[in-house]
Design an enzyme around this catalytic site. Structure first.
Site, PDB file in Angstrom:
ATOM      1  NE  ARG A  78      -3.261  -0.292   2.877  1.00  0.00           N
ATOM      2  CZ  ARG A  78      -2.855   0.075   4.193  1.00  0.00           C
ATOM      3  NH1 ARG A  78      -2.557   1.382   4.301  1.00  0.00           N
ATOM      4  NH2 ARG A  78      -2.765  -0.730   5.044  1.00  0.00           N
TER       5      ARG A  78
ATOM      6  CE1 TYR B   7     -17.580   8.804 -16.831  1.00  0.00           C
ATOM      7  CE2 TYR B   7     -16.677   8.996 -14.747  1.00  0.00           C
ATOM      8  CZ  TYR B   7     -17.415   8.233 -15.491  1.00  0.00           C
ATOM      9  OH  TYR B   7     -17.708   6.816 -15.224  1.00  0.00           O
TER      10      TYR B   7
ATOM     11  CG  ASP C 274     -10.467  14.064 -17.012  1.00  0.00           C
ATOM     12  OD1 ASP C 274      -9.740  13.459 -17.741  1.00  0.00           O
ATOM     13  OD2 ASP C 274     -11.267  13.475 -16.054  1.00  0.00           O
TER      14      ASP C 274
ATOM     15  CE  LYS D 276     -13.222   5.598 -19.124  1.00  0.00           C
ATOM     16  NZ  LYS D 276     -13.383   6.838 -18.715  1.00  0.00           N
TER      17      LYS D 276
HETATM   18  C1  LIG Z   1     -14.204   7.475 -17.406  1.00  0.00           C
HETATM   19  C2  LIG Z   1     -13.641   8.798 -16.987  1.00  0.00           C
HETATM   20  C3  LIG Z   1     -13.166   8.917 -15.500  1.00  0.00           C
HETATM   21  C4  LIG Z   1     -13.368   8.015 -14.442  1.00  0.00           C
HETATM   22  O1  LIG Z   1     -12.172   7.026 -14.709  1.00  0.00           O
HETATM   23  P1  LIG Z   1     -12.563   5.520 -14.202  1.00  0.00           P
HETATM   24  O2  LIG Z   1     -11.431   5.103 -14.483  1.00  0.00           O
HETATM   25  O3  LIG Z   1     -13.870   4.773 -14.720  1.00  0.00           O
HETATM   26  O4  LIG Z   1     -12.793   5.672 -12.767  1.00  0.00           O
HETATM   27  C5  LIG Z   1     -12.823  10.216 -15.281  1.00  0.00           C
HETATM   28  N1  LIG Z   1     -12.874  11.170 -16.401  1.00  0.00           N
HETATM   29  C6  LIG Z   1     -12.955  10.921 -17.714  1.00  0.00           C
HETATM   30  C7  LIG Z   1     -12.975  11.949 -18.629  1.00  0.00           C
HETATM   31  C8  LIG Z   1     -13.433   9.691 -18.032  1.00  0.00           C
HETATM   32  O5  LIG Z   1     -13.936   9.617 -19.021  1.00  0.00           O
END
Ligand SMILES: *Cc1c(COP(=O)(O)O)cnc(C)c1O
Length: 416
Positions: free
Chosen positions: A77, A131, A196, A221
């Site tokens: 951790r 998101y 982001d 992603k």
């Molecule tokens: C999917 C997504 C998230 C969240 O990510 P997870 O890995 O699903 O927790 C945050 N920001 C954007 C732009 C996303 O497409």
């Protein structure tokens, strides 16, 4: 063993390397000297130590500074060597000093909010759309965060003494709206700007070069890129990274080492995947824009592999009629995915807020993969034709004489 005879450590790179080179080499610089080619996966949860005093000192050092432990990690951790390779590589690609990985994008955002809240800075200024779950996490009060939603021009006025963060997404999920990062960073003053960067990836945009202080990714992603690993990562300066490691240690949102391995591997093909998928996405956006069956197309200036578009009629028909394209939430995989944000990815955002942010009922979001563009276009075309011919299409329904209820009206009321 004669240590003199062992192969010397390779010389450190003497000039900054191009992104494509970093993508395949960053986080792996020591492998050849270890006699390895692929990165090793360290699945240890604990690490033996015959020296408790030494280990105690390492724990103290971590607890006070948050720096990566010198020597063995103590416990998984705190740190993991495989995940650390991914963190090193991602930091290199984003042009930051450090990066800290988490179990998911949402765990990463949670850690950022907790780190700021620990200083008494619970107020966040944010620009919609974000998101759906990020919007929800900021607004629902789950972490005690208070949010002021504004447009980019209103950021400076929305900042208060207890503002700990300004958060934007560009291109934004799902409208692909873009924000001038440099202008927004200027409005933030001393408050850190979080961008982001999930949609653009460092291949198309490096927010830190434009004044952002914190870069967030859902690594699930494009960084992973194959739809088979979940993760999140924050790229930032070492001071903030140290706090994030302490939050991660205390709250436990760690990335699994196997995921760290897959994400490191994913980074090596990130530039080629993004460039190839972006070329197809730009071509599909061009064709959709010229198509009379499509009301509106959203494609960002910065490029990328996401295309959003609005249809005249029933978007659910497109979802049910695609055959090659997979109707699924998420994005950034090697195969093309399509989904209806108002029903799925942004369902958790209140309808009024969703609409005001441009996430309408007729909007579809498509993540373009690596298939041949003609095959993708053929699939979209047949789904659009089916939709256009469907009785639910509003313009067709309007032409039906009002004396008899149209098929559209009957289906419509039956569906309510
Ligand atoms: C999917 C997504 C998230 C969240 O990510 P997870 O890995 O699903 O927790 C945050 N920001 C954007 C732009 C996303 O497409």
């Amino acid at each position: 063993m004669d240590t003199e005879a062992m192969s010397p450590t390779p010389p450190a790179p003497f000039r900054s390397r191009a992104l494509a080179t970093e993508a395949v080499h960053a986080g792996r610089d020591d492998l050849a000297s270890l006699g390895l080619h692929a990165a090793p996966i360290d699945l240890s949860t604990t690490y033996p130590s015959y020296d408790s005093r030494g280990e105690a000192a390492r724990i103290d050092a971590f607890a006070t500074t948050g720096a990566r432990p010198d020597g063995p990690p103590v416990y998984a951790r705190l740190d993991n060597p495989t995940t650390a390779r991914f963190e090193t590589a991602l930091a290199r690609l984003e042009g930051t000093a450090s990066a800290v990985a988490f179990a998911s994008g949402m765990a990463a955002l949670t850690a950022v909010l907790l780190a700021r809240a620990s200083l008494g800075l619970r107020h966040v200024v944010a620009v919609r759309p974000l998101y759906g779950c990020s919007d929800h996490l900021l607004g629902a009060g789950l972490l005690g965060t208070e949010v002021t939603w504004t447009d980019p021009a209103g950021i400076a006025d929305a900042i208060r003494p207890d503002t700990g963060l300004v958060m934007v997404e560009t291109p934004a999920n799902p409208t692909l709206a873009e924000i001038d990062i440099r202008a927004v960073a200027h409005s933030c003053g001393s408050v850190p700007l979080l961008v982001d960067n999930t949609f653009a990836t460092p291949v198309l945009q490096r927010p830190v070069e434009h004044g952002a202080r914190i870069v967030l990714h859902s690594a699930t992603k494009y960084l992973g890129g194959h739809g088979d690993v979940m993760g999140g990562v924050v790229a930032c300066d070492e001071e903030f990274a140290a706090t994030l490691r302490q939050v991660r240690f205390a709250t436990g949102g760690v990335l699994h080492p196997m995921a760290g391995y897959l994400l490191l591997r994913g980074l090596s093909t990130l530039p080629v995947r993004i460039r190839a998928a972006s070329a197809s996405a730009a071509e599909l956006a061009r064709r959709l824009s010229a198509d009379p069956r499509v009301a509106r197309v959203h494609y960002p200036e910065v490029g990328g592999a996401m295309v959003s578009f609005e249809v005249f009629g029933d978007p659910h028909r497109i979802i049910s009629d695609v055959r090659l394209i997979t109707p699924a939430v998420s994005l950034g995989s090697v195969d093309t995915l399509i989904q209806h944000p108002a029903s799925i990815s942004h369902r958790i955002v209140a309808e009024g807020d969703r609409r005001a942010a441009g996430v309408g009922e007729r909007l579809l979001r498509m993540s373009v993969g690596l298939e041949d563009v003609e095959d993708l276009w053929a699939d979209l075309c047949q789904a659009l034709s089916a939709e256009a011919a469907a009785p639910a299409r509003s313009s067709a329904a309007a032409q039906v004489p009002r004396t008899r209820p149209s098929a559209a009206e009957r289906t419509g009321s039956a569906g309510r």
